[in-house]
Write a protein that holds these residues in place. Sequence first.
Motif, PDB file in Angstrom:
ATOM      1  N   ALA A 118       0.822  -1.205   0.000  1.00  0.00           N
ATOM      2  CA  ALA A 118       0.000   0.000   0.000  1.00  0.00           C
ATOM      3  C   ALA A 118       0.859   1.259   0.000  1.00  0.00           C
ATOM      4  O   ALA A 118       0.548   2.250  -0.684  1.00  0.00           O
ATOM      5  N   ASP A 119       1.961   1.224   0.725  1.00  0.00           N
ATOM      6  CA  ASP A 119       2.876   2.368   0.761  1.00  0.00           C
ATOM      7  C   ASP A 119       3.581   2.524  -0.580  1.00  0.00           C
ATOM      8  O   ASP A 119       3.710   3.632  -1.108  1.00  0.00           O
ATOM      9  N   ARG A 120       4.026   1.405  -1.147  1.00  0.00           N
ATOM     10  CA  ARG A 120       4.749   1.443  -2.427  1.00  0.00           C
ATOM     11  C   ARG A 120       3.864   1.924  -3.584  1.00  0.00           C
ATOM     12  O   ARG A 120       4.272   2.759  -4.387  1.00  0.00           O
ATOM     13  N   ASP A 121       2.646   1.387  -3.655  1.00  0.00           N
ATOM     14  CA  ASP A 121       1.801   1.636  -4.819  1.00  0.00           C
ATOM     15  C   ASP A 121       0.906   2.866  -4.688  1.00  0.00           C
ATOM     16  O   ASP A 121       0.527   3.462  -5.703  1.00  0.00           O
ATOM     17  N   TYR A 122       0.549   3.241  -3.453  1.00  0.00           N
ATOM     18  CA  TYR A 122      -0.408   4.333  -3.275  1.00  0.00           C
ATOM     19  C   TYR A 122       0.081   5.417  -2.322  1.00  0.00           C
ATOM     20  O   TYR A 122      -0.683   6.327  -1.985  1.00  0.00           O
ATOM     21  N   ASN A 123       1.325   5.296  -1.877  1.00  0.00           N
ATOM     22  CA  ASN A 123       1.873   6.257  -0.907  1.00  0.00           C
ATOM     23  C   ASN A 123       0.972   6.361   0.317  1.00  0.00           C
ATOM     24  O   ASN A 123       0.766   7.433   0.878  1.00  0.00           O
ATOM     25  N   ALA A 124       0.418   5.200   0.711  1.00  0.00           N
ATOM     26  CA  ALA A 124      -0.505   5.134   1.848  1.00  0.00           C
ATOM     27  C   ALA A 124       0.215   4.503   3.039  1.00  0.00           C
ATOM     28  O   ALA A 124       0.301   3.275   3.148  1.00  0.00           O
ATOM     29  N   ALA A 125       0.754   5.335   3.904  1.00  0.00           N
ATOM     30  CA  ALA A 125       1.508   4.841   5.062  1.00  0.00           C
ATOM     31  C   ALA A 125       0.567   4.259   6.115  1.00  0.00           C
ATOM     32  O   ALA A 125      -0.569   4.724   6.281  1.00  0.00           O
ATOM     33  N   THR A 126       1.034   3.247   6.823  1.00  0.00           N
ATOM     34  CA  THR A 126       0.252   2.657   7.914  1.00  0.00           C
ATOM     35  C   THR A 126       0.437   3.481   9.185  1.00  0.00           C
ATOM     36  O   THR A 126       1.564   3.734   9.617  1.00  0.00           O
ATOM     37  N   VAL A 127      -0.681   3.884   9.779  1.00  0.00           N
ATOM     38  CA  VAL A 127      -0.663   4.661  11.017  1.00  0.00           C
ATOM     39  C   VAL A 127      -0.751   3.725  12.224  1.00  0.00           C
ATOM     40  O   VAL A 127      -0.061   3.908  13.233  1.00  0.00           O
ATOM     41  N   SER A 128      -1.609   2.701  12.127  1.00  0.00           N
ATOM     42  CA  SER A 128      -1.786   1.737  13.206  1.00  0.00           C
ATOM     43  C   SER A 128      -2.424   0.485  12.620  1.00  0.00           C
ATOM     44  O   SER A 128      -2.864   0.473  11.457  1.00  0.00           O
ATOM     45  N   TRP A 129      -2.507  -0.570  13.450  1.00  0.00           N
ATOM     46  CA  TRP A 129      -3.205  -1.775  12.999  1.00  0.00           C
ATOM     47  C   TRP A 129      -3.739  -2.521  14.203  1.00  0.00           C
ATOM     48  O   TRP A 129      -3.303  -2.293  15.340  1.00  0.00           O
ATOM     49  N   ASN A 130      -4.687  -3.415  13.963  1.00  0.00           N
ATOM     50  CA  ASN A 130      -5.282  -4.197  15.037  1.00  0.00           C
ATOM     51  C   ASN A 130      -5.493  -5.628  14.577  1.00  0.00           C
ATOM     52  O   ASN A 130      -6.090  -5.872  13.527  1.00  0.00           O
ATOM     53  N   LEU A 131      -4.982  -6.584  15.372  1.00  0.00           N
ATOM     54  CA  LEU A 131      -5.202  -8.004  15.098  1.00  0.00           C
ATOM     55  C   LEU A 131      -6.397  -8.440  15.923  1.00  0.00           C
ATOM     56  O   LEU A 131      -6.300  -8.656  17.117  1.00  0.00           O
ATOM     57  N   GLY A 132      -7.543  -8.554  15.277  1.00  0.00           N
ATOM     58  CA  GLY A 132      -8.775  -8.895  15.974  1.00  0.00           C
ATOM     59  C   GLY A 132      -9.018 -10.388  16.044  1.00  0.00           C
ATOM     60  O   GLY A 132      -8.309 -11.176  15.423  1.00  0.00           O
ATOM     61  N   LYS A 133     -10.043 -10.779  16.787  1.00  0.00           N
ATOM     62  CA  LYS A 133     -10.355 -12.195  16.950  1.00  0.00           C
ATOM     63  C   LYS A 133     -10.870 -12.812  15.654  1.00  0.00           C
ATOM     64  O   LYS A 133     -10.654 -14.002  15.397  1.00  0.00           O
ATOM     65  N   LYS A 134     -11.567 -12.020  14.836  1.00  0.00           N
ATOM     66  CA  LYS A 134     -12.089 -12.530  13.565  1.00  0.00           C
ATOM     67  C   LYS A 134     -11.514 -11.793  12.370  1.00  0.00           C
ATOM     68  O   LYS A 134     -11.166 -12.400  11.361  1.00  0.00           O
ATOM     69  N   LEU A 135     -11.455 -10.459  12.455  1.00  0.00           N
ATOM     70  CA  LEU A 135     -10.923  -9.631  11.382  1.00  0.00           C
ATOM     71  C   LEU A 135      -9.762  -8.801  11.901  1.00  0.00           C
ATOM     72  O   LEU A 135      -9.684  -8.506  13.092  1.00  0.00           O
ATOM     73  N   SER A 136      -8.853  -8.448  11.006  1.00  0.00           N
ATOM     74  CA  SER A 136      -7.780  -7.517  11.361  1.00  0.00           C
ATOM     75  C   SER A 136      -7.951  -6.254  10.524  1.00  0.00           C
ATOM     76  O   SER A 136      -8.567  -6.282   9.450  1.00  0.00           O
ATOM     77  N   SER A 137      -7.414  -5.148  11.012  1.00  0.00           N
ATOM     78  CA  SER A 137      -7.578  -3.881  10.308  1.00  0.00           C
ATOM     79  C   SER A 137      -6.275  -3.092  10.304  1.00  0.00           C
ATOM     80  O   SER A 137      -5.446  -3.219  11.199  1.00  0.00           O
ATOM     81  N   ILE A 138      -6.130  -2.283   9.255  1.00  0.00           N
ATOM     82  CA  ILE A 138      -4.974  -1.395   9.110  1.00  0.00           C
ATOM     83  C   ILE A 138      -5.489   0.018   8.856  1.00  0.00           C
ATOM     84  O   ILE A 138      -6.332   0.232   7.976  1.00  0.00           O
ATOM     85  N   GLU A 139      -5.011   0.969   9.644  1.00  0.00           N
ATOM     86  CA  GLU A 139      -5.363   2.377   9.445  1.00  0.00           C
ATOM     87  C   GLU A 139      -4.327   2.996   8.514  1.00  0.00           C
ATOM     88  O   GLU A 139      -3.146   3.063   8.845  1.00  0.00           O
ATOM     89  N   LEU A 140      -4.778   3.426   7.334  1.00  0.00           N
ATOM     90  CA  LEU A 140      -3.887   3.968   6.315  1.00  0.00           C
ATOM     91  C   LEU A 140      -4.039   5.487   6.206  1.00  0.00           C
ATOM     92  O   LEU A 140      -5.154   6.015   6.300  1.00  0.00           O
ATOM     93  N   ASP A 141      -2.918   6.152   5.979  1.00  0.00           N
ATOM     94  CA  ASP A 141      -2.917   7.613   5.876  1.00  0.00           C
ATOM     95  C   ASP A 141      -3.255   8.027   4.441  1.00  0.00           C
ATOM     96  O   ASP A 141      -2.424   8.542   3.691  1.00  0.00           O
ATOM     97  N   ILE A 142      -4.501   7.754   4.063  1.00  0.00           N
ATOM     98  CA  ILE A 142      -5.013   8.115   2.743  1.00  0.00           C
ATOM     99  C   ILE A 142      -6.517   8.319   2.906  1.00  0.00           C
ATOM    100  O   ILE A 142      -7.168   7.567   3.639  1.00  0.00           O
ATOM    101  N   PRO A 143      -7.106   9.337   2.277  1.00  0.00           N
ATOM    102  CA  PRO A 143      -8.518   9.644   2.539  1.00  0.00           C
ATOM    103  C   PRO A 143      -9.508   8.652   1.944  1.00  0.00           C
ATOM    104  O   PRO A 143     -10.621   8.509   2.459  1.00  0.00           O
ATOM    105  N   LYS A 144      -9.113   7.954   0.873  1.00  0.00           N
ATOM    106  CA  LYS A 144     -10.069   7.063   0.226  1.00  0.00           C
ATOM    107  C   LYS A 144      -9.356   5.983  -0.567  1.00  0.00           C
ATOM    108  O   LYS A 144      -8.281   6.212  -1.127  1.00  0.00           O
ATOM    109  N   PHE A 145      -9.944   4.786  -0.583  1.00  0.00           N
ATOM    110  CA  PHE A 145      -9.484   3.678  -1.412  1.00  0.00           C
ATOM    111  C   PHE A 145     -10.644   3.278  -2.313  1.00  0.00           C
ATOM    112  O   PHE A 145     -11.725   2.944  -1.827  1.00  0.00           O
TER     113      PHE A 145
END
Length: 246
Positions: A118-145
């Motif tokens: 995501a950083d390489r292709d869209y210049n979308a840096a990761t701000v934080s992430w969460n490993l959940g019990k069912k789903l995981s999520s990544i907070e990206l520094d980009i307004p829209k995908f």
Amino acid sequence: MVFYCQRNCYGKKYSTSVLSCTPTKIAEEINGKKSSVDCYEVIFKDTVFFPEGGGQPYDKGEVNGIPVLKVLRKGGNAVHYLSEPVEVGSNVDQVIDWHRRHDHMQQHSAQHLITAVADRDYNAATVSWNLGKKLSSIELDIPKFTEDQISELEENVNEAIRNCTPVLIEEFDASDPKLQEARTRGLPDDIVGPVRVVTIKDLDSTMCCGTHVKNLSDLQAIKILYCERGKKGKTILYFVAGKRVL
């Protein structure tokens, strides 16, 4: 300190000695409510149990058949919370819940891969992430995908999996200038000992304390489920990897 679990991510068992064992209480969720539980705070000479850190939950399992309730890092120690005491100075056998560990390895390595692409292709840096019990999520520094970008990102990360891309874990002294080349969101103030760098060949190098697969082929597949708008112009991307895809 770098523990046995971090040097041997695929290790399921380990024998070691008990350095300390102290009665304590921890808050545990029982039937949906937080309760104070009597237990024992134990430190071993080394451990196969990963302590919570880097966005990755702690391992569970048993020590001489005694359930391990929780494992936390405090400075240079991995502190284990056991439901029963163990004798100081005695040798014990540690056995992890491998299904839980392997799942965490798959989700964590998948996060590193998605972050890198995501950083390489869209210049979308990761701000934080969460490993959940069912789903995981990544907070990206980009307004829209867009939907097209999500599809392209998913294709590119799965291509790296199909290519059987190696993953290398190295240790460096905290003052080593090579660490300047690695991605980081900051190190804990109380870190002790070497700093680990997890490298996905030709894609990414990141400082990380977590357990990881040794080859991206062990992820099997990544499915990006959806994105939603985050705070302050960020986007939150939800995904599953490995056995969670199946």
